[in-house]
Design an enzyme around this catalytic site. Structure first.
Site, mmCIF file in Angstrom:
data_model
loop_
_atom_site.group_PDB
_atom_site.id
_atom_site.type_symbol
_atom_site.label_atom_id
_atom_site.label_comp_id
_atom_site.label_asym_id
_atom_site.label_seq_id
_atom_site.Cartn_x
_atom_site.Cartn_y
_atom_site.Cartn_z
ATOM 1 N N HIS A 32 -0.053 -3.762 13.643
ATOM 2 C CA HIS A 32 1.224 -3.937 12.891
ATOM 3 C C HIS A 32 2.063 -3.508 13.708
ATOM 4 C CE1 HIS A 32 -0.047 -5.585 8.988
ATOM 5 N NE2 HIS A 32 -1.064 -4.897 8.934
ATOM 6 N N PHE A 61 3.981 2.422 11.307
ATOM 7 C CA PHE A 61 4.401 2.464 9.047
ATOM 8 C C PHE A 61 4.163 1.060 9.147
ATOM 9 C CE2 PHE A 61 7.577 1.509 6.479
ATOM 10 C CZ PHE A 61 7.552 2.902 5.213
#
Length: 176
Positions: A70, A118
């Site tokens: 990600h 995150f």
């Protein structure tokens, strides 16, 4: 593009199945590859649950690779079309310079502490909500945050799968 039905996916061979839903998990077609053998799925929700179970049953190293696939939130770098759209829907592609710097600092602090970016399902969230979540979650333990990040990955995947498939009401919307 016509949205897919659970029947379409149940009838798909492995290659077609992975081609159809392999991008649901960021840069991780292995989830679709491993889930394919679980056919037939009773519903799209059943497929999503099977994919989430595949992630949960994977080794911690494989899960970490998934998390690390990600992009950082608010990052101005190359990312998948899905991530670009999701971040844009939250305004993360339009951060003013000071807020961009704040996000970069939070991203760096988070990544240094946990070893992965995150992750939050940001579609249609506000920048303030995202920033607050980043600030709050930095205080988590690694094990708690690892599980929180995996949960968020599954939420993101569910939203992406929803975009690819026939809505629950059965209407066939056309996607460009």
């Amino acid at each position: 593009m016509t949205r897919l039905t659970v029947e379409d996916l149940n009838q798909a061979d492995k290659e077609r199945f992975v081609d159809a839903v392999g991008d649901v998990y960021e840069e991780s077609p292995w989830v679709a590859k491993r889930t394919w053998s679980e056919q037939p799925f009773s519903s799209i929700d059943g497929l999503q649950q099977a994919m989430a179970n595949t992630v949960q049953d994977a080794s911690q190293q494989k899960q970490l690779e998934l998390l690390r696939a990600h992009p950082d939130l608010g990052e101005r770098t190359e990312m998948t079309d899905e991530s670009q759209e999701e971040q844009a829907s939250a305004g993360l592609d339009r951060l003013p310079p000071a807020q961009y710097e704040t996000f970069q600092t939070l991203n760096d602090t988070y990544r240094d502490k946990f070893g992965f970016p995150f992750i939050m399902a940001v579609k249609d969230e506000s920048v303030g909500t995202i920033q607050q979540a980043m600030e709050d979650r930095i205080d988590h333990s690694r094990s708690k945050e690892f599980q929180t990040a995996l949960n968020e990955v599954n939420v993101i995947a569910a939203l992406r799968l929803e975009e690819l498939t026939v809505p629950r009401d059965g209407t066939q919307e056309q996607h460009a």
